[in-house]
Design a protein around this motif. Sequence first.
Motif, PDB file in Angstrom:
ATOM      1  N   GLU A 312     -11.024  -6.547  -1.430  1.00 43.74           N
ATOM      2  CA  GLU A 312     -10.199  -7.629  -1.955  1.00 43.74           C
ATOM      3  C   GLU A 312      -8.984  -7.086  -2.701  1.00 43.74           C
ATOM      4  OE1 GLU A 312     -10.539 -10.986  -1.400  1.00 43.74           O
ATOM      5  OE2 GLU A 312     -12.003 -10.231   0.053  1.00 43.74           O
ATOM      6  N   LYS A 315      -6.607  -5.860  -0.121  1.00 41.79           N
ATOM      7  CA  LYS A 315      -5.905  -6.976   0.520  1.00 41.79           C
ATOM      8  C   LYS A 315      -4.768  -7.481  -0.356  1.00 41.79           C
ATOM      9  CE  LYS A 315      -7.933 -11.017   0.884  1.00 41.79           C
ATOM     10  NZ  LYS A 315      -8.875 -12.078   1.335  1.00 41.79           N
ATOM     11  N   LEU A 316      -5.012  -7.561  -1.672  1.00 44.43           N
ATOM     12  CA  LEU A 316      -3.966  -8.000  -2.591  1.00 44.43           C
ATOM     13  C   LEU A 316      -2.760  -7.052  -2.573  1.00 44.43           C
ATOM     14  CD1 LEU A 316      -6.052  -9.131  -5.701  1.00 44.43           C
ATOM     15  CD2 LEU A 316      -4.741 -10.603  -4.159  1.00 44.43           C
ATOM     16  N   VAL A 318      -1.916  -5.016  -0.104  1.00 39.90           N
ATOM     17  CA  VAL A 318      -1.271  -5.103   1.201  1.00 39.90           C
ATOM     18  C   VAL A 318      -0.378  -6.329   1.255  1.00 39.90           C
ATOM     19  CG1 VAL A 318      -1.644  -5.477   3.674  1.00 39.90           C
ATOM     20  CG2 VAL A 318      -3.042  -3.807   2.451  1.00 39.90           C
ATOM     21  N   ASN A 319      -0.894  -7.459   0.787  1.00 40.39           N
ATOM     22  CA  ASN A 319      -0.081  -8.696   0.789  1.00 40.39           C
ATOM     23  C   ASN A 319       1.143  -8.545  -0.098  1.00 40.39           C
ATOM     24  OD1 ASN A 319      -1.934  -9.930   2.474  1.00 40.39           O
ATOM     25  ND2 ASN A 319      -3.071 -10.904   0.811  1.00 40.39           N
ATOM     26  N   ARG A 320       0.974  -7.868  -1.226  1.00 44.86           N
ATOM     27  CA  ARG A 320       2.096  -7.667  -2.133  1.00 44.86           C
ATOM     28  C   ARG A 320       3.163  -6.784  -1.513  1.00 44.86           C
ATOM     29  NH1 ARG A 320       1.718  -5.117  -8.267  1.00 44.86           N
ATOM     30  NH2 ARG A 320       3.936  -5.339  -8.771  1.00 44.86           N
ATOM     31  N   GLU A 322       3.744  -6.398   1.657  1.00 46.74           N
ATOM     32  CA  GLU A 322       4.392  -7.102   2.765  1.00 46.74           C
ATOM     33  C   GLU A 322       5.452  -8.103   2.280  1.00 46.74           C
ATOM     34  OE1 GLU A 322       1.168  -8.860   4.859  1.00 46.74           O
ATOM     35  OE2 GLU A 322       0.648  -7.012   5.951  1.00 46.74           O
ATOM     36  N   LYS A 323       5.262  -8.631   1.069  1.00 48.92           N
ATOM     37  CA  LYS A 323       6.215  -9.601   0.514  1.00 48.92           C
ATOM     38  C   LYS A 323       7.460  -8.922  -0.048  1.00 48.92           C
ATOM     39  CE  LYS A 323       2.739 -13.073  -0.649  1.00 48.92           C
ATOM     40  NZ  LYS A 323       2.072 -13.818  -1.744  1.00 48.92           N
TER      41      LYS A 323
END
Length: 324
Positions: A312, A315-316, A318-320, A322-323
């Motif tokens: 988790e 994932k956080l 990775v999402n950060r 990508e943004k």
Amino acid sequence: MPSYITNENLSSSQLAFCGAVAGVISRFVVAPLDVVKIRMQLQNHRTNFTFANGSSTSTVKYASIIPSLRTILKEEGIKGWYKGNLPAEYLYLSYSAIEFWTFNELEKFMERKQMTEKLPHSTKTFISGMIAGSVATTITYPFDLLRTRFAVQGDTKHYTGIFQAIKSIYSIEGIRGFYPGIRPAIVQIMPYMGLLFTSYDLLASCFQRLREKDILSSQYKGTHDMISGAVSGVLSKTAVYPIDVVRKRLQVQGPYLTDYVVRSTKYSSNSWWACMKLIVVNEGPRSLYKGLLPSLIKVAPANAVTFLVFEETKKLLVNRSEKT
């Protein structure tokens, strides 16, 4: 091909951060079971491979999990469940960070050297996990020693705090005093971490393929990661558990022997194999599995929580990334 554990969008430092967060949270969850496990391991009553009532455990203080938790709570309060937890938190934080950092670096090294084409994926994962665990164990071993000694202290408090304990051990036992049992620790951790990472990678990857084929729902990814972590932890721990018992016995061979080990029983810190043989002769082969049940009950949720929080957090990040 990268394993399920790593991510090409994250650096080794970021994966180390994920590991540190996972280690701290999982340690807090399982601390009471760890205290019970250690105290069971350090009792040197004889046990036999039998379901008969021939050997009484009436004189054994820590015979099963729930009564042991109650005994500790009654005699020492809630703090007794968390004895040694502070050095253990340092241990889990630093250990997990070093371990995942090293694992990622080793995996990338093998990719650069094109070893993936020569080695099966599972073999590469096993080697990376084995070396990563050995490096992390060697660097963080003093914290493991402190955790054990704090966890088994009785009414007489030889160690009152981390820095006092470090100073006391160094002044009385020298630098070697921080590393009794390091050999069985390394012997244990190599197959353990190799099996843990390999089995988790295989199980989690299987769940991932089932999600990609819409056989399983993606909304249960966290549950799948927890199952993979729990199963891999149980399999790996059972395989190497006898060596863990030996390691704990050697760790309490300082000037202050624990109240939970007969004081006449001493083991040579230079021979983990001799220690194992002595336990078998004096206490029976089954004694190499003392505390296994609380250990498995601990390791299943510990690894489930560790890999869930790790994934988790990953994932956080990775999402950060990508943004941005």
